[in-house]
Design a protein around this motif. Structure first.
Motif, mmCIF file in Angstrom:
data_model
loop_
_atom_site.group_PDB
_atom_site.id
_atom_site.type_symbol
_atom_site.label_atom_id
_atom_site.label_comp_id
_atom_site.label_asym_id
_atom_site.label_seq_id
_atom_site.Cartn_x
_atom_site.Cartn_y
_atom_site.Cartn_z
ATOM 1 N N ALA A 8 -11.649 -10.916 -1.002
ATOM 2 C CA ALA A 8 -10.528 -11.727 -0.560
ATOM 3 C C ALA A 8 -9.165 -11.232 -1.280
ATOM 4 O O ALA A 8 -8.169 -11.221 -1.159
ATOM 5 C CB ALA A 8 -11.180 -12.781 -0.048
ATOM 6 N N ILE A 9 -8.824 -11.194 -2.471
ATOM 7 C CA ILE A 9 -7.929 -10.858 -3.654
ATOM 8 C C ILE A 9 -7.937 -9.311 -3.775
ATOM 9 O O ILE A 9 -6.559 -9.552 -3.257
ATOM 10 C CB ILE A 9 -8.929 -11.289 -5.297
ATOM 11 N N PHE A 10 -8.310 -8.600 -3.659
ATOM 12 C CA PHE A 10 -8.120 -6.933 -2.836
ATOM 13 C C PHE A 10 -7.560 -7.627 -1.606
ATOM 14 O O PHE A 10 -6.481 -6.914 -1.457
ATOM 15 C CB PHE A 10 -9.173 -6.164 -3.031
ATOM 16 N N SER A 11 -8.040 -8.017 -0.520
ATOM 17 C CA SER A 11 -7.113 -8.138 0.141
ATOM 18 C C SER A 11 -6.334 -9.063 0.740
ATOM 19 O O SER A 11 -5.271 -8.282 1.412
ATOM 20 C CB SER A 11 -8.052 -8.509 1.849
ATOM 21 N N ALA A 12 -5.956 -9.859 0.199
ATOM 22 C CA ALA A 12 -4.894 -10.474 -0.278
ATOM 23 C C ALA A 12 -3.286 -9.794 -0.750
ATOM 24 O O ALA A 12 -2.329 -9.614 -0.513
ATOM 25 C CB ALA A 12 -4.768 -12.000 -0.716
ATOM 26 N N LEU A 13 -3.872 -9.388 -1.921
ATOM 27 C CA LEU A 13 -2.613 -8.249 -3.117
ATOM 28 C C LEU A 13 -2.598 -6.674 -2.745
ATOM 29 O O LEU A 13 -1.240 -6.767 -2.832
ATOM 30 C CB LEU A 13 -3.711 -8.373 -4.056
ATOM 31 N N ARG A 14 -3.144 -6.142 -1.322
ATOM 32 C CA ARG A 14 -2.996 -5.332 -0.915
ATOM 33 C C ARG A 14 -2.777 -4.105 -1.978
ATOM 34 O O ARG A 14 -3.273 -4.198 -2.996
ATOM 35 C CB ARG A 14 -1.787 -5.498 -0.295
ATOM 36 N N GLU A 15 -1.971 -3.586 -1.948
ATOM 37 C CA GLU A 15 -1.403 -2.311 -2.321
ATOM 38 C C GLU A 15 -1.435 -2.591 -3.825
ATOM 39 O O GLU A 15 -2.007 -1.503 -4.423
ATOM 40 C CB GLU A 15 -0.723 -1.379 -2.230
ATOM 41 N N ARG A 16 -1.421 -4.164 -3.871
ATOM 42 C CA ARG A 16 -0.597 -4.238 -5.086
ATOM 43 C C ARG A 16 -2.037 -4.637 -6.087
ATOM 44 O O ARG A 16 -1.954 -4.089 -8.025
ATOM 45 C CB ARG A 16 0.374 -5.391 -5.900
ATOM 46 N N GLY A 17 -3.260 -4.226 -5.448
ATOM 47 C CA GLY A 17 -3.974 -4.708 -5.784
ATOM 48 C C GLY A 17 -5.262 -3.395 -6.846
ATOM 49 O O GLY A 17 -6.595 -3.743 -7.671
ATOM 50 N N VAL A 18 -4.644 -2.558 -6.689
ATOM 51 C CA VAL A 18 -4.987 -1.237 -7.429
ATOM 52 C C VAL A 18 -4.809 -1.204 -9.026
ATOM 53 O O VAL A 18 -6.201 -0.405 -9.730
ATOM 54 C CB VAL A 18 -4.261 0.060 -6.924
ATOM 55 N N ARG A 19 -3.523 -2.144 -9.019
ATOM 56 C CA ARG A 19 -3.877 -2.686 -10.887
ATOM 57 C C ARG A 19 -4.237 -2.857 -11.479
ATOM 58 O O ARG A 19 -4.896 -2.604 -13.041
ATOM 59 C CB ARG A 19 -2.040 -3.253 -11.186
ATOM 60 N N LEU A 20 -5.651 -3.623 -10.794
ATOM 61 C CA LEU A 20 -6.705 -4.287 -10.686
ATOM 62 C C LEU A 20 -8.494 -3.106 -11.117
ATOM 63 O O LEU A 20 -8.985 -3.565 -11.795
ATOM 64 C CB LEU A 20 -6.819 -5.893 -10.060
ATOM 65 N N ILE A 21 -8.191 -2.081 -10.153
ATOM 66 C CA ILE A 21 -9.196 -1.561 -10.574
ATOM 67 C C ILE A 21 -9.116 -0.066 -11.585
ATOM 68 O O ILE A 21 -8.555 0.074 -12.556
ATOM 69 C CB ILE A 21 -8.882 0.256 -10.120
ATOM 70 N N SER A 22 -10.412 -0.860 -12.760
ATOM 71 C CA SER A 22 -10.953 -0.465 -13.998
ATOM 72 C C SER A 22 -9.856 0.794 -14.079
ATOM 73 O O SER A 22 -10.601 2.225 -13.392
ATOM 74 C CB SER A 22 -11.892 -0.096 -14.395
#
Length: 112
Positions: A22-36
């Motif tokens: 759900a966090i990755f869905s909400a952040l969309r492309e900005r969520g890639v910064r959370l990928i290790s």
């Protein structure tokens, strides 16, 4: 009182992965910064990758892992507690399939 530790464990992991999905869905492309490893790349290197595909794949992985643990919890309650162990083994195989120690190898399939 008979406590089904396998079902509880699978349920906790299912909830965790649903939350992360759900966090990755909400952040969309900005969520890639959370990928290790990806967040630590310099901006000029990050621009070389298809970030939309990366966040979609990571989001889908979280939801697939949640489904594996949901099935493990349900089967552990309905059939046998040993099936919770099987769910963890299936998750481990799925997880290790995508683990890379080199950032270049990890993100190679996302090059533009």
């Amino acid at each position: 009182m008979n406590v089904n530790v396998g079902a509880i464990s699978c349920g906790v992991f299912c909830a965790l992965f649903l939350l992360l999905g759900a966090i990755f869905s909400a952040l969309r492309e900005r969520g890639v910064r959370l990928i290790s490893g990806f967040g630590s790349l310099p901006p000029e290197k990050r621009a070389l990758y298809d970030t939309e595909r990366m966040w979609r794949d990571q989001r889908n992985n979280f939801f697939i892992w949640a489904a594996v643990f949901a099935a493990g919890a349900a089967l552990s309650l309905l059939v046998s507690q040993g099936l919770a162990i099987a769910a963890f083994v299936v998750w481990l195989v799925l997880f290790l399939r995508d683990v890379h120690f080199d950032a270049e190898k990890a993100f190679a399939k996302y090059k533009k």
